[in-house]
Design a protein around this motif. Structure first.
Motif, PDB file in Angstrom:
ATOM      1  N   ASN A   1       0.853  -1.186   0.000  1.00 13.39           N
ATOM      2  CA  ASN A   1       0.000   0.000   0.000  1.00 13.39           C
ATOM      3  C   ASN A   1       0.889   1.236   0.000  1.00 13.39           C
ATOM      4  O   ASN A   1       1.208   1.799   1.043  1.00 13.39           O
ATOM      5  CB  ASN A   1      -0.920  -0.017   1.227  1.00 13.39           C
ATOM      6  N   VAL A   2       1.323   1.645  -1.203  1.00 11.08           N
ATOM      7  CA  VAL A   2       2.302   2.727  -1.354  1.00 11.08           C
ATOM      8  C   VAL A   2       1.792   3.733  -2.387  1.00 11.08           C
ATOM      9  O   VAL A   2       1.313   3.359  -3.459  1.00 11.08           O
ATOM     10  CB  VAL A   2       3.677   2.176  -1.799  1.00 11.08           C
ATOM     11  N   VAL A   3       1.882   5.011  -2.049  1.00  7.86           N
ATOM     12  CA  VAL A   3       1.551   6.101  -2.970  1.00  7.86           C
ATOM     13  C   VAL A   3       2.839   6.856  -3.269  1.00  7.86           C
ATOM     14  O   VAL A   3       3.620   7.153  -2.360  1.00  7.86           O
ATOM     15  CB  VAL A   3       0.506   7.059  -2.349  1.00  7.86           C
ATOM     16  N   THR A   4       3.091   7.169  -4.544  1.00  6.88           N
ATOM     17  CA  THR A   4       4.304   7.882  -4.923  1.00  6.88           C
ATOM     18  C   THR A   4       3.961   9.253  -5.506  1.00  6.88           C
ATOM     19  O   THR A   4       2.931   9.416  -6.171  1.00  6.88           O
ATOM     20  CB  THR A   4       5.125   7.092  -5.951  1.00  6.88           C
ATOM     21  N   LEU A   5       4.832  10.222  -5.237  1.00  7.54           N
ATOM     22  CA  LEU A   5       4.689  11.577  -5.791  1.00  7.54           C
ATOM     23  C   LEU A   5       6.054  12.036  -6.284  1.00  7.54           C
ATOM     24  O   LEU A   5       7.041  11.952  -5.554  1.00  7.54           O
ATOM     25  CB  LEU A   5       4.191  12.553  -4.728  1.00  7.54           C
ATOM     26  N   SER A   6       6.114  12.548  -7.520  1.00 11.60           N
ATOM     27  CA  SER A   6       7.370  13.080  -8.048  1.00 11.60           C
ATOM     28  C   SER A   6       7.372  14.609  -8.053  1.00 11.60           C
ATOM     29  O   SER A   6       8.390  15.216  -8.385  1.00 11.60           O
ATOM     30  CB  SER A   6       7.613  12.556  -9.471  1.00 11.60           C
ATOM     31  N   ASP A   7       6.239  15.204  -7.704  1.00 10.84           N
ATOM     32  CA  ASP A   7       6.119  16.659  -7.671  1.00 10.84           C
ATOM     33  C   ASP A   7       5.900  17.104  -6.223  1.00 10.84           C
ATOM     34  O   ASP A   7       4.847  16.869  -5.637  1.00 10.84           O
ATOM     35  CB  ASP A   7       4.948  17.115  -8.544  1.00 10.84           C
ATOM     36  N   SER A   8       6.896  17.756  -5.640  1.00 10.51           N
ATOM     37  CA  SER A   8       6.817  18.132  -4.229  1.00 10.51           C
ATOM     38  C   SER A   8       5.725  19.151  -3.948  1.00 10.51           C
ATOM     39  O   SER A   8       5.296  19.307  -2.806  1.00 10.51           O
ATOM     40  CB  SER A   8       8.173  18.677  -3.765  1.00 10.51           C
ATOM     41  N   ARG A   9       5.253  19.860  -4.981  1.00  7.05           N
ATOM     42  CA  ARG A   9       4.185  20.845  -4.783  1.00  7.05           C
ATOM     43  C   ARG A   9       2.856  20.206  -4.413  1.00  7.05           C
ATOM     44  O   ARG A   9       1.946  20.882  -3.920  1.00  7.05           O
ATOM     45  CB  ARG A   9       4.021  21.701  -6.049  1.00  7.05           C
ATOM     46  N   LEU A  10       2.710  18.905  -4.660  1.00  3.18           N
ATOM     47  CA  LEU A  10       1.438  18.225  -4.402  1.00  3.18           C
ATOM     48  C   LEU A  10       1.392  17.540  -3.029  1.00  3.18           C
ATOM     49  O   LEU A  10       0.363  16.974  -2.656  1.00  3.18           O
ATOM     50  CB  LEU A  10       1.193  17.169  -5.491  1.00  3.18           C
ATOM     51  N   VAL A  11       2.499  17.600  -2.284  1.00  6.07           N
ATOM     52  CA  VAL A  11       2.591  16.819  -1.053  1.00  6.07           C
ATOM     53  C   VAL A  11       1.579  17.262  -0.005  1.00  6.07           C
ATOM     54  O   VAL A  11       0.820  16.447   0.545  1.00  6.07           O
ATOM     55  CB  VAL A  11       4.022  16.890  -0.472  1.00  6.07           C
TER      56      VAL A  11
ATOM     57  N   GLU B   1      -1.219  19.023  -0.136  1.00  7.75           N
ATOM     58  CA  GLU B   1      -2.634  18.785  -0.462  1.00  7.75           C
ATOM     59  C   GLU B   1      -2.957  17.294  -0.466  1.00  7.75           C
ATOM     60  O   GLU B   1      -4.068  16.888  -0.128  1.00  7.75           O
ATOM     61  CB  GLU B   1      -3.007  19.413  -1.801  1.00  7.75           C
ATOM     62  N   THR B   2      -1.977  16.456  -0.797  1.00  7.33           N
ATOM     63  CA  THR B   2      -2.188  14.997  -0.741  1.00  7.33           C
ATOM     64  C   THR B   2      -2.351  14.540   0.701  1.00  7.33           C
ATOM     65  O   THR B   2      -3.221  13.726   1.016  1.00  7.33           O
ATOM     66  CB  THR B   2      -1.013  14.256  -1.400  1.00  7.33           C
ATOM     67  N   LEU B   3      -1.515  15.062   1.599  1.00  6.92           N
ATOM     68  CA  LEU B   3      -1.624  14.709   3.019  1.00  6.92           C
ATOM     69  C   LEU B   3      -2.935  15.196   3.620  1.00  6.92           C
ATOM     70  O   LEU B   3      -3.499  14.558   4.515  1.00  6.92           O
ATOM     71  CB  LEU B   3      -0.451  15.306   3.795  1.00  6.92           C
ATOM     72  N   GLU B   4      -3.420  16.320   3.138  1.00  7.23           N
ATOM     73  CA  GLU B   4      -4.685  16.855   3.649  1.00  7.23           C
ATOM     74  C   GLU B   4      -5.875  16.027   3.162  1.00  7.23           C
ATOM     75  O   GLU B   4      -6.864  15.865   3.870  1.00  7.23           O
ATOM     76  CB  GLU B   4      -4.848  18.303   3.187  1.00  7.23           C
ATOM     77  N   ARG B   5      -5.733  15.445   1.986  1.00  8.14           N
ATOM     78  CA  ARG B   5      -6.839  14.718   1.363  1.00  8.14           C
ATOM     79  C   ARG B   5      -6.927  13.263   1.835  1.00  8.14           C
ATOM     80  O   ARG B   5      -8.010  12.680   1.881  1.00  8.14           O
ATOM     81  CB  ARG B   5      -6.660  14.760  -0.159  1.00  8.14           C
ATOM     82  N   GLU B   6      -5.803  12.673   2.200  1.00  7.43           N
ATOM     83  CA  GLU B   6      -5.767  11.237   2.499  1.00  7.43           C
ATOM     84  C   GLU B   6      -4.924  10.970   3.738  1.00  7.43           C
ATOM     85  O   GLU B   6      -3.977  11.702   4.029  1.00  7.43           O
ATOM     86  CB  GLU B   6      -5.188  10.477   1.303  1.00  7.43           C
TER      87      GLU B   6
ATOM     88  N   ILE C   1       9.924  19.569   4.797  1.00 11.16           N
ATOM     89  CA  ILE C   1       9.942  18.727   6.004  1.00 11.16           C
ATOM     90  C   ILE C   1       9.394  19.437   7.243  1.00 11.16           C
ATOM     91  O   ILE C   1       8.534  18.901   7.938  1.00 11.16           O
ATOM     92  CB  ILE C   1      11.361  18.176   6.244  1.00 11.16           C
ATOM     93  N   PRO C   2       9.832  20.670   7.570  1.00 13.98           N
ATOM     94  CA  PRO C   2       9.282  21.324   8.773  1.00 13.98           C
ATOM     95  C   PRO C   2       7.787  21.586   8.683  1.00 13.98           C
ATOM     96  O   PRO C   2       7.093  21.569   9.700  1.00 13.98           O
ATOM     97  CB  PRO C   2      10.077  22.630   8.869  1.00 13.98           C
ATOM     98  N   LYS C   3       7.282  21.822   7.472  1.00 16.51           N
ATOM     99  CA  LYS C   3       5.840  22.033   7.303  1.00 16.51           C
ATOM    100  C   LYS C   3       5.067  20.751   7.616  1.00 16.51           C
ATOM    101  O   LYS C   3       4.034  20.783   8.285  1.00 16.51           O
ATOM    102  CB  LYS C   3       5.532  22.506   5.878  1.00 16.51           C
ATOM    103  N   ILE C   4       5.570  19.631   7.137  1.00 19.60           N
ATOM    104  CA  ILE C   4       4.902  18.345   7.400  1.00 19.60           C
ATOM    105  C   ILE C   4       4.942  18.029   8.887  1.00 19.60           C
ATOM    106  O   ILE C   4       3.937  17.633   9.491  1.00 19.60           O
ATOM    107  CB  ILE C   4       5.575  17.214   6.595  1.00 19.60           C
ATOM    108  N   LEU C   5       6.123  18.222   9.504  1.00 14.80           N
ATOM    109  CA  LEU C   5       6.257  17.922  10.930  1.00 14.80           C
ATOM    110  C   LEU C   5       5.362  18.815  11.781  1.00 14.80           C
ATOM    111  O   LEU C   5       4.852  18.388  12.821  1.00 14.80           O
ATOM    112  CB  LEU C   5       7.713  18.087  11.356  1.00 14.80           C
ATOM    113  N   SER C   6       5.163  20.036  11.343  1.00 17.98           N
ATOM    114  CA  SER C   6       4.319  20.967  12.098  1.00 17.98           C
ATOM    115  C   SER C   6       2.842  20.613  11.991  1.00 17.98           C
ATOM    116  O   SER C   6       2.116  20.644  12.984  1.00 17.98           O
ATOM    117  CB  SER C   6       4.550  22.389  11.593  1.00 17.98           C
ATOM    118  N   GLU C   7       2.389  20.263  10.789  1.00 16.94           N
ATOM    119  CA  GLU C   7       0.961  20.009  10.557  1.00 16.94           C
ATOM    120  C   GLU C   7       0.561  18.569  10.864  1.00 16.94           C
ATOM    121  O   GLU C   7      -0.602  18.303  11.179  1.00 16.94           O
ATOM    122  CB  GLU C   7       0.593  20.358   9.110  1.00 16.94           C
TER     123      GLU C   7
END
Length: 480
Positions: free
Chosen positions: A42-52, A54-59, A79-85
């Motif tokens: 069960n793995v999702v891949t992203l090659s565009d960091s701009r979508l990270v 919104e992807t985390l917010e959606r799923e 990284i700090p944005k992900i760790l914060s949210e």
């Protein structure tokens, strides 16, 4: 829902996906394939960091791995944005270089691990799997706290086979619901007859796995039989193997494999089982190709595995693999309040089996059985009631019927609802004993009459088993 061909969809592992973020699409495809081969499908891949974000917010995800050097939004910025949210989400940092300073900086920010692409693929996979385990542990701990504080069961129907109003059993049910979604193994301990397979079935129902519940008793199986039973064999694997046969691990795919009497396994069979649990893979007899195990393992034993480890008869590494989660079922003598419910249930069951109505003196039988230690627990009680129903005359189940089966000692029967014979009265000398001394003499006499059975001694005196145990502990401390 079933797939297009009518088959059940293959179970995804883990339940929530892993998110891989890297601008190198070839590396993403390669690493995703390696994870899938290791059982993480069960793995999702992203090659565009701009979508990270919104992807985390959606799923919902169980772990995220982010490359440091990417166009558009770099990993150091992301990284700090992900760790914060999403502070509850284990975050792994990916780098093409072994940069010690950068790794330390990321870990200080709160990153879970630092992965170097040039390291062994097994090392990378181990890092992802460790992050998944940490996430699942956090989820289970949170779920367990919520259930224990609310004292509610989300799905009481999962436990409908278990007849009880006992608080300890209810706590176990809450624990089962909390660990239901985990893929880690479960070790169930308890005396013979307490219902270990019944609780294993409840664990399977609570997990809502699409596969079957498959049970096997390991007692009495030699090494070859264990391997053949669990892993199956190819045609011609040994003399007499005229056809290929699937093992129970395969039969339990996407379901639950229940291994009863795990403490009876030989050291050689323990080694084979350890590989199954460590690598989630096995090899059928006569084959040189490994297969993936998608079954959750629930093991049970009535033996003391700690003592077996000290004796060198049970592997410590296997013990810790088996006890991903662990629960111990109480013996029937510690949940005697359930006796009326159990007697009624088994009497109704016996009436159907023998096709005759039964009138059961439940209060009288309960008073009698309160003085019995139940070495065989619920299984023994069921057999007693069925035997008594078979012997019952006039369709009546009475205490007298059970006395014939139990062969109660006459002195013990005095303490379980019988009238005291006139000859058995207390006598005193010229000086009365103190209440403390009288208590001591009563407890000692009760223990003498019951061959040091604390439960039966407590019944004779009309006190709790804990009171007897507390007295003995106090006496022991004074003598030491």
């Amino acid at each position: 829902m079933p797939g297009e061909n009518g088959a059940e969809p293959k179970r995804t592992s883990p339940r929530y996906p892993v998110l891989l973020v890297d601008d190198e699409e070839s590396w993403l495809r390669s690493f995703q394939s390696a994870l899938r081969a290791s059982g993480v499908n069960n793995v999702v891949t992203l090659s565009d960091s701009r979508l990270v974000l919104e992807t985390l917010e959606r799923e919902s995800f169980c772990a995220v791995a982010v490359d440091l050097m990417m166009p558009h939004i770099s990993g150091e910025e992301l990284i700090p944005k992900i760790l914060s949210e999403y502070p509850e989400l284990p975050l792994l940092v990916i780098s093409g270089l072994d940069q010690v300073k950068t790794a330390v900086k990321c870990i200080r920010m709160g990153a879970f691990d630092f992965i170097v692409k040039t390291e062994s693929r097994n090392t990378l996979i181990a890092g992802i799997k460790h992050a998944i385990e940490i996430f699942e542990l956090r989820q289970e701990n949170s779920s367990l706290r919520e259930r224990l504080f609310s004292d509610d069961l989300l799905h009481p129907e999962y436990f409908e086979e278990i007849i009880t109003t006992d608080k300890t059993m209810r706590t176990i049910f809450q624990y089962v619901e909390a660990i239901a979604e985990s893929s880690r193994s479960v070790l169930v301990t308890g005396e013979s007859g307490v219902g270990k397979e019944v609780i294993a079935r409840a664990i399977h129902r609570a997990s809502e796995r699409s596969g079957e519940f498959v049970a096997v008793n390991m007692a009495g199986l030699d090494d070859n039989m264990v391997a053949d039973t669990l892993f199956g064999h190819k045609k011609g694997a040994y003399t007499g193997a005229t056809h290929a046969r699937a093992g129970l691990v395969e039969t339990a795919s996407d379901g639950t494999l229940f291994l009863d009497e795990i403490g009876d396994l030989s050291l050689e069979s323990q080694k084979k089982l350890l590989r199954l649990l460590q690598e989630n893979e096995y090899t059928p007899l006569g084959s040189d190709i490994s297969r993936k195990c998608t079954a959750r393992v629930v093991a049970a034993t009535h033996r003391d595995l700690n003592a077996l480890q000290e004796q060198g008869k049970f592997r410590r590494d296997l013990f810790y693999r088996l006890r991903g989660h662990m629960l111990t079922l109480p013996p029937l003598r510690e949940r005697l309040a359930d006796l009326p419910l159990l007697i009624r249930y088994f009497a109704q069951e016996a009436a159907v089996e023998f096709d005759k109505p039964l009138k059961t003196d439940i209060p009288g039988i309960v008073r009698l059985l309160h003085g019995y230690d139940f070495p065989g627990n619920i299984r023994e009680l069921r057999l007693f009631i069925h035997d008594a129903a078979r012997m019952a005359t006039g369709g009546r189940l009475t205490p007298e019927t059970f006395e014939k089966l139990l062969h109660f000692d006459a002195q013990i029967r005095v303490g379980v609802g019988r009238d005291v014979p006139p000859s058995e009265t207390l006598t005193f000398g010229a000086q009365l004993p103190s209440l403390k001394d009288a208590r001591t003499m009563l407890i000692q006499e009760a223990l003498k009459r019951t061959a040091n059975n604390q439960s039966m001694a407590a019944q004779l005196l009309g006190v709790s088993r804990q009171a007897i145990n507390k007295y003995l502990q106090s006496a022991s401390d004074k003598n030491s």
